[in-house]
Design a protein around this motif. Structure first.
Motif, PDB file in Angstrom:
ATOM      1  N   VAL A   1       1.018  -1.277  -0.026  1.00  0.00           N
ATOM      2  CA  VAL A   1      -0.202   0.069  -0.028  1.00  0.00           C
ATOM      3  C   VAL A   1       0.800   1.223   0.141  1.00  0.00           C
ATOM      4  O   VAL A   1       2.141   1.229   0.391  1.00  0.00           O
ATOM      5  N   THR A   2       0.293   2.329  -0.503  1.00  0.00           N
ATOM      6  CA  THR A   2       1.070   3.583  -0.568  1.00  0.00           C
ATOM      7  C   THR A   2       0.581   4.638   0.686  1.00  0.00           C
ATOM      8  O   THR A   2      -0.615   4.880   0.907  1.00  0.00           O
ATOM      9  N   ALA A   3       1.620   5.219   1.265  1.00  0.00           N
ATOM     10  CA  ALA A   3       1.328   6.393   2.280  1.00  0.00           C
ATOM     11  C   ALA A   3       0.894   7.707   1.438  1.00  0.00           C
ATOM     12  O   ALA A   3       1.740   7.860   0.472  1.00  0.00           O
ATOM     13  N   GLN A   4      -0.317   8.132   1.589  1.00  0.00           N
ATOM     14  CA  GLN A   4      -0.969   9.156   0.935  1.00  0.00           C
ATOM     15  C   GLN A   4      -0.930  10.693   1.615  1.00  0.00           C
ATOM     16  O   GLN A   4      -1.231  10.457   2.761  1.00  0.00           O
ATOM     17  N   ALA A   5      -0.522  11.746   0.862  1.00  0.00           N
ATOM     18  CA  ALA A   5      -0.545  12.970   1.430  1.00  0.00           C
ATOM     19  C   ALA A   5      -1.920  13.482   0.926  1.00  0.00           C
ATOM     20  O   ALA A   5      -2.085  13.784  -0.295  1.00  0.00           O
ATOM     21  N   ARG A   6      -2.853  13.699   1.861  1.00  0.00           N
ATOM     22  CA  ARG A   6      -4.142  14.367   1.306  1.00  0.00           C
ATOM     23  C   ARG A   6      -4.689  15.251   2.396  1.00  0.00           C
ATOM     24  O   ARG A   6      -4.329  15.282   3.505  1.00  0.00           O
ATOM     25  N   ASP A   7      -5.825  15.974   2.018  1.00  0.00           N
ATOM     26  CA  ASP A   7      -6.589  16.913   2.843  1.00  0.00           C
ATOM     27  C   ASP A   7      -7.749  16.295   3.789  1.00  0.00           C
ATOM     28  O   ASP A   7      -8.237  15.230   3.317  1.00  0.00           O
ATOM     29  N   ILE A   8      -7.341  16.410   5.112  1.00  0.00           N
ATOM     30  CA  ILE A   8      -8.439  15.798   5.809  1.00  0.00           C
ATOM     31  C   ILE A   8      -9.109  16.809   6.876  1.00  0.00           C
ATOM     32  O   ILE A   8      -8.695  17.798   6.855  1.00  0.00           O
ATOM     33  N   VAL A   9     -10.225  16.509   7.282  1.00  0.00           N
ATOM     34  CA  VAL A   9     -11.134  17.391   8.158  1.00  0.00           C
ATOM     35  C   VAL A   9     -10.727  17.177   9.714  1.00  0.00           C
ATOM     36  O   VAL A   9     -10.562  16.164  10.066  1.00  0.00           O
ATOM     37  N   GLU A  10     -10.472  18.433  10.250  1.00  0.00           N
ATOM     38  CA  GLU A  10     -10.370  18.363  11.789  1.00  0.00           C
ATOM     39  C   GLU A  10     -11.853  18.807  12.174  1.00  0.00           C
ATOM     40  O   GLU A  10     -12.581  19.445  11.996  1.00  0.00           O
ATOM     41  N   TRP A  11     -12.006  17.852  13.395  1.00  0.00           N
ATOM     42  CA  TRP A  11     -13.166  17.776  14.149  1.00  0.00           C
ATOM     43  C   TRP A  11     -13.070  18.364  15.336  1.00  0.00           C
ATOM     44  O   TRP A  11     -12.012  18.173  16.238  1.00  0.00           O
ATOM     45  N   TYR A  12     -14.306  19.090  16.051  1.00  0.00           N
ATOM     46  CA  TYR A  12     -14.296  19.339  17.517  1.00  0.00           C
ATOM     47  C   TYR A  12     -15.282  18.188  17.999  1.00  0.00           C
ATOM     48  O   TYR A  12     -16.490  17.941  17.371  1.00  0.00           O
ATOM     49  N   GLU A  13     -15.028  17.788  19.117  1.00  0.00           N
ATOM     50  CA  GLU A  13     -15.831  16.646  19.717  1.00  0.00           C
ATOM     51  C   GLU A  13     -16.594  17.294  20.843  1.00  0.00           C
ATOM     52  O   GLU A  13     -16.237  17.787  21.832  1.00  0.00           O
ATOM     53  N   ALA A  14     -18.145  17.437  20.617  1.00  0.00           N
ATOM     54  CA  ALA A  14     -19.088  18.103  21.629  1.00  0.00           C
ATOM     55  C   ALA A  14     -19.588  17.072  22.294  1.00  0.00           C
ATOM     56  O   ALA A  14     -20.400  16.191  21.798  1.00  0.00           O
ATOM     57  N   VAL A  15     -19.242  16.726  23.644  1.00  0.00           N
ATOM     58  CA  VAL A  15     -19.684  15.475  24.292  1.00  0.00           C
ATOM     59  C   VAL A  15     -21.192  15.904  24.681  1.00  0.00           C
ATOM     60  O   VAL A  15     -21.462  16.882  24.978  1.00  0.00           O
ATOM     61  N   GLY A  16     -21.904  14.756  24.975  1.00  0.00           N
ATOM     62  CA  GLY A  16     -23.135  14.724  25.193  1.00  0.00           C
ATOM     63  C   GLY A  16     -24.020  13.542  25.524  1.00  0.00           C
ATOM     64  O   GLY A  16     -23.486  12.498  25.917  1.00  0.00           O
ATOM     65  N   THR A  17     -25.299  13.513  25.848  1.00  0.00           N
ATOM     66  CA  THR A  17     -26.082  12.584  26.203  1.00  0.00           C
ATOM     67  C   THR A  17     -27.118  12.289  25.281  1.00  0.00           C
ATOM     68  O   THR A  17     -27.997  13.061  24.975  1.00  0.00           O
ATOM     69  N   ILE A  18     -27.390  11.249  25.078  1.00  0.00           N
ATOM     70  CA  ILE A  18     -28.775  10.695  24.298  1.00  0.00           C
ATOM     71  C   ILE A  18     -29.883  10.722  25.283  1.00  0.00           C
ATOM     72  O   ILE A  18     -29.971  10.168  26.419  1.00  0.00           O
ATOM     73  N   ARG A  19     -30.879  11.467  24.728  1.00  0.00           N
ATOM     74  CA  ARG A  19     -32.109  11.638  25.419  1.00  0.00           C
ATOM     75  C   ARG A  19     -33.533  11.383  24.478  1.00  0.00           C
ATOM     76  O   ARG A  19     -33.510  11.713  23.286  1.00  0.00           O
ATOM     77  N   PRO A  20     -34.605  10.960  25.227  1.00  0.00           N
ATOM     78  CA  PRO A  20     -35.684  10.694  24.382  1.00  0.00           C
ATOM     79  C   PRO A  20     -36.288  12.327  23.885  1.00  0.00           C
ATOM     80  O   PRO A  20     -36.033  13.193  24.547  1.00  0.00           O
ATOM     81  N   LYS A  21     -36.749  12.314  22.594  1.00  0.00           N
ATOM     82  CA  LYS A  21     -37.457  13.601  22.193  1.00  0.00           C
ATOM     83  C   LYS A  21     -38.645  14.058  22.810  1.00  0.00           C
ATOM     84  O   LYS A  21     -38.800  15.160  23.209  1.00  0.00           O
ATOM     85  N   THR A  22     -39.454  13.094  23.297  1.00  0.00           N
ATOM     86  CA  THR A  22     -40.664  13.289  23.660  1.00  0.00           C
ATOM     87  C   THR A  22     -40.606  12.402  25.252  1.00  0.00           C
ATOM     88  O   THR A  22     -40.368  11.227  25.107  1.00  0.00           O
ATOM     89  N   GLU A  23     -40.714  12.983  26.378  1.00  0.00           N
ATOM     90  CA  GLU A  23     -40.992  12.220  27.483  1.00  0.00           C
ATOM     91  C   GLU A  23     -41.934  12.987  28.537  1.00  0.00           C
ATOM     92  O   GLU A  23     -42.320  13.997  28.515  1.00  0.00           O
ATOM     93  N   THR A  24     -42.770  11.874  29.129  1.00  0.00           N
ATOM     94  CA  THR A  24     -43.905  12.176  29.828  1.00  0.00           C
ATOM     95  C   THR A  24     -43.696  11.974  31.288  1.00  0.00           C
ATOM     96  O   THR A  24     -43.624  10.702  31.373  1.00  0.00           O
TER      97      THR A  24
END
Length: 389
Positions: free
Chosen positions: A39-62
């Motif tokens: 395989v060949t090591a490639q030089a290419r553009d990649i995206v830098e990301w910011y990680e926003a941490v959070g919690t999964i919650r229900p959209k509707t809760e009664t």
């Protein structure tokens, strides 16, 4: 020493018998190893990301609460149970509520009877008033012709005024009785509604996620009894630092990573991109941005809708990835990097020779690639070791 020789001969005989019974040994086919892949090591553009941490919650809760104060007799459901709209959830002791409704019903009957009496009193007073008014008119005519005396005229006038006052009082009494009857009917309606609150039903179909009351507890208005998730839609509530909130807009779709959805057996990554830990592919659409920053963390709360995904449940930890921009980096297939203790190594081929070099990896990328932070400059030919099969 004859006994020792006898024992030795016996052991030899047993060993030969065992070999005879076992039969010829089964030969195992030799393992076949696939050749190394280049395989060949490639030089290419990649995206830098910011990680926003959070919690999964229900959209509707009664939250299921009681509208009245009463003792709980029975709770019909438990966490994890699905319920239909209108299904009975909680039963309260309704004896006091039923007694209150009965008293209100009796008060309505009494108020209606008083109103009927007041109506009859109006009719009687009206008849007396009509007679007094007719008599007064007749006396006035006779007095004008000097047929009756002034004394008789004054008596007739007094009778007329008394009848008029009695009629007004009867009408006032009827209005008061009618008002009391209306109040009693309203109290009966409220008591009937309160008695109906002794049986609490599901207002929508959903799943019970928390049971916060048991039989014998006292139900109070505002005190949660059950919590239901009414619908399968989920949200990721993530915290985004104030310097990046301008990059987030309603309707934007961002990658999401949930570590609990990692593919079993997948190798853990040292650095995370959206597809690290085998949990890529999820995307969330921003539906709400709370327009106030938390003064302690200097972050904004962003709510992004998640697609329906097997194994995804409220309360799980998740990350929302926000793109910061692109930069050029060296990337290689992930399986070209192997770990030897704490060191990451690659095999670089140079003509007919090859050598091992230490590298440092960065974030994982789409397509099974990983970023190389140091150790390679790009365009190197790497060997991916073959596997036995």
């Amino acid at each position: 020493m004859p006994h020792a020789a006898t024992r030795a001969g016996l052991f030899l005989a047993l060993a030969v018998s065992a070999l005879f019974l076992a039969g010829p040994a089964t030969a195992q086919p030799p393992a076949v190893q696939t050749p190394d892949r280049e395989v060949t090591a490639q030089a290419r553009d990649i995206v830098e990301w910011y990680e926003a941490v959070g919690t999964i919650r229900p959209k509707t809760e009664t939250t299921v609460e009681s509208q009245v104060q009463a003792k709980i007799l029975d709770v019909k459901v438990r966490p994890g149970q699905t319920v239909d709209k209108g299904e009975l959830l909680v039963v309260l002791d309704d004896r006091e509520l039923a007694a209150r409704a009965e008293r209100a019903n009796q008060a309505v009957s009494s108020a209606r009877a008083s109103r009927n009496q007041a109506r009859e009193a109006i009719a009687s007073a009206k008849a007396a008033f009509d007679n007094a008014q007719a008599d007064n008119r007749r006396i006035k005519t006779l007095f004008a012709s000097r047929t009756v005396t002034a004394q008789e005229m004054d008596r007739s006038e007094a009778e007329f005024l008394r009848a008029q006052s009695a009629l007004e009082q009867a009408r006032d009494g009827f209005e008061a009785a009618e008002g009391q009857a209306a109040q009693a009917e309203k109290a009966l309606e409220e008591a009937t509604i309160a008695a109906g609150h002794a049986r609490i039903h599901a207002q929508a179909a959903g799943e019970v996620v928390a049971r916060q009351a048991e039989p014998g507890d006292l139900a109070l208005p505002g005190k949660p009894l059950l919590i239901l998730h009414t619908g399968r839609a989920l949200l990721l509530e993530a915290l985004v630092r104030e310097g990046l909130i301008s990059r987030v807009k309603l309707g934007d779709a961002f990658p999401v990573r949930v570590a609990a959805l990692a593919v079993p057996g997948a190798a853990p990554e040292l650095a995370g991109g959206p597809d690290a830990n085998g949990s890529g592919g999820l995307s969330a659409v921003v539906e709400e941005i709370v327009p106030t920053a938390d003064p302690l963390t200097r972050t904004f709360l962003v709510k992004a809708a998640l697609p329906e995904t097997p194994g995804l449940y409220p309360g799980m930890f998740g990350r929302l990835f926000i793109p910061l921009g692109t930069r050029q980096a060296v990337v290689v297939p992930r399986n070209a990097v192997r770990r030897v203790g704490q060191i990451e190594m690659v095999t670089v081929k140079d003509g007919d020779r090859s050598g091992n070099y230490a590298v440092k990896t960065g974030q994982s990328l789409d397509g099974g690639y990983v970023e190389i932070l140091s150790g390679l400059t790009g365009n190197e030919t790497l060997l991916v070791p073959g596997r036995d099969r």
